[in-house]
Design a protein around this motif. Structure first.
Motif, mmCIF file in Angstrom:
data_model
loop_
_atom_site.group_PDB
_atom_site.id
_atom_site.type_symbol
_atom_site.label_atom_id
_atom_site.label_comp_id
_atom_site.label_asym_id
_atom_site.label_seq_id
_atom_site.Cartn_x
_atom_site.Cartn_y
_atom_site.Cartn_z
ATOM 1 N N MET A 95 0.815 -1.216 0.000
ATOM 2 C CA MET A 95 0.000 0.000 0.000
ATOM 3 C C MET A 95 0.845 1.261 0.000
ATOM 4 N N ALA A 96 1.897 1.272 0.823
ATOM 5 C CA ALA A 96 2.719 2.476 0.939
ATOM 6 C C ALA A 96 3.453 2.804 -0.347
ATOM 7 N N ALA A 97 3.666 1.813 -1.198
ATOM 8 C CA ALA A 97 4.429 2.002 -2.435
ATOM 9 C C ALA A 97 3.547 1.839 -3.663
ATOM 10 N N THR A 98 2.283 2.204 -3.544
ATOM 11 C CA THR A 98 1.324 2.075 -4.642
ATOM 12 C C THR A 98 0.480 3.336 -4.718
ATOM 13 N N ASP A 99 0.291 3.860 -5.920
ATOM 14 C CA ASP A 99 -0.534 5.048 -6.112
ATOM 15 C C ASP A 99 -1.992 4.656 -6.360
ATOM 16 N N PRO A 100 -2.918 5.594 -6.083
ATOM 17 C CA PRO A 100 -4.303 5.378 -6.519
ATOM 18 C C PRO A 100 -4.346 5.241 -8.045
ATOM 19 N N PRO A 101 -5.343 4.510 -8.606
ATOM 20 C CA PRO A 101 -6.501 3.948 -7.898
ATOM 21 C C PRO A 101 -6.253 2.580 -7.267
ATOM 22 N N ARG A 102 -5.155 1.893 -7.635
ATOM 23 C CA ARG A 102 -4.924 0.566 -7.045
ATOM 24 C C ARG A 102 -4.721 0.673 -5.532
ATOM 25 N N HIS A 103 -4.021 1.701 -5.115
ATOM 26 C CA HIS A 103 -3.821 1.900 -3.684
ATOM 27 C C HIS A 103 -5.148 1.947 -2.943
ATOM 28 N N THR A 104 -6.103 2.656 -3.510
ATOM 29 C CA THR A 104 -7.411 2.792 -2.862
ATOM 30 C C THR A 104 -8.088 1.438 -2.718
#
Length: 423
Positions: A95-104
């Motif tokens: 999660m900490a190393a992923t941008d939205p929208p996948r992070h969301t």
């Protein structure tokens, strides 16, 4: 790292400053440096070697922009300085190393599991662990408050992740090695890179064993949640689960332990502590001020996705940008009298938990743990006195105190209550 009043900005030689050097945070005065940068060069380039460098952002408004706007600044190339110039192997999986929208999509299930209502289920268990950590103070002899607090995160993270108590001490040391590989007390044989590799290898091996055991014994713990989570119709692969387990335990060990020590170092022996202790209505605002004051995560790093101008500086696409959270939380344009610990400060829009999509998913856990801790301190002790030198952690990622001897004056009946709780 000292949290004192800064020296005048003109007294700092910015050309000699190295914000990467962990010794600065163990022995130096970074708040004076950040204060000088806010006044003289708030978006400043530091060259690290022949090929690598980064922009330092020290003002609150700029820090909030960099952390909040994932269309301009990405988390997927590394979020800590030790990854400068390297590709983050966890990108797109953690999660900490992923941008939205996948992070969301990754964050929402975890966020549901960490609502205030869900976290409250752990209150009694955390309270019991706090009693255990504070028991050495009941005898009236000097005890190391900071050392006790470094074990506090496992009272929550260990419980919520379903990790065996007998492993907590080892996990605490390994995570501290991860965030302070150059600290003499936590460094292993070899250099900092060797310490970091050892800590990562042992932590990932540990969680790999936990996953193997947990597969046939899923429960309502956070690791089971990760194992059952589906993103875009597919369960997380083993590497992604391991990476997020590491992120959760690291986040807990960064956020929680260094807040009470930073706050107590400032208010011990002052009327502020007596006032805070005597008025229950000040618990919440005082905890938020402790978070702002201590700013336990020193920095978060991002990379620019496009050319952008910030305070007259041209940041190029691909440049690393480092937000210094402790500096943003002392910005006089965002906080009145920022170098005063104000237990009544409101509003208090600090960025101790970050900002935007990557706002700390475990903030509810951290706040509950801190409120329980301070409640126990205020209800069971009449006061505290310093009993020795304070020692700071050598880490450019964490602003923390690792040793803080003190003596507590115990209220009548507290020892008996603790004994009953731990029986």
């Amino acid at each position: 790292m000292r949290l004192n009043q800064p020296v005048p900005p003109d007294e700092i030689d910015l050309e000699s400053v190295d914000l990467v050097d962990s010794a600065l945070y163990g022995n130096g005065d970074p708040h004076s440096i950040w204060n000088a940068m806010r006044h003289r060069d708030p978006v400043r380039w530091q060259q690290v070697d022949d090929t690598l460098g980064f922009w330092s952002v020290t003002k609150f408004e700029d820090a909030d922009l960099v952390l909040r706007d994932h269309t301009l600044f990405t988390s997927q190339r590394g979020t800590m300085l030790f990854l400068l110039g390297k590709d983050d192997p966890a990108r797109g999986r953690q999660m900490a190393a992923t941008d939205p929208p996948r992070h969301t999509r990754m964050r929402v299930p975890m966020q549901r599991a960490l609502t205030n209502k869900q976290v409250e289920k752990y209150r009694d268990a955390v309270t019991t662990e706090v009693h255990r950590l504070l028991t050495p103070a009941l005898g009236g002899e000097p005890f190391d408050f900071a050392e006790a607090m470094m074990s506090l995160p496992m009272a929550t993270a260990g419980t919520m992740m379903g990790l065996p108590r007998e492993d907590w001490t080892r996990l605490t040391r390994l995570t501290t090695m991860s965030i302070a590989p150059e600290d003499p007390e936590f460094a292993g044989p070899g250099d900092a890179a060797d310490t970091l590799r050892t800590a990562h290898r042992e932590l990932f091996a540990y969680f790999h064993d936990i996953l193997r055991e947990r597969r046939d014994n899923l429960g309502d713990d956070l690791i089971s949640l990760l194992m059952e989570m589906e993103i875009d119709g597919r369960k997380l692969e083993t590497g992604a689960i391991l990476s997020n387990c590491y992120s959760l335990i690291l986040g807990a060990n960064v956020t929680t332990p260094f807040v009470p020590t930073g706050a107590m170092a400032e208010v011990i022996g002052t009327p502020v502590l007596d006032e805070w202790r005597s008025d229950p209505k000040l618990l919440n605002t005082g905890v938020d001020e402790a978070l702002r004051w201590s700013s336990p995560a020193n920095h978060f790093m991002r990379y620019a996705l496009q050319d952008i101008e910030l305070r007259g500086r041209r940041i190029r696409a691909g440049d690393a940008v480092v937000v210094w959270l402790g500096s943003a939380n002392r910005d006089e344009e965002a906080f009145a009298d920022p170098f005063t610990f104000d237990i009544r400060r409101k509003p208090n829009r600090h960025v101790a938990f970050g900002s935007g999509a990557h706002y700390c998913v475990g903030h509810t856990v951290a706040r509950m743990s801190l409120k329980i801790l301070f409640t126990e301190l205020f209800e069971n002790f009449d006061g505290f006195e310093s009993a020795g030198e304070v020692e700071h952690l050598h880490s450019n990622f964490v602003a923390g105190i690792k040793h803080m001897p003190m003596v507590a004056r115990v209220r009548a009946g507290s020892a008996a209550r603790y004994a009953e709780s731990l029986a």
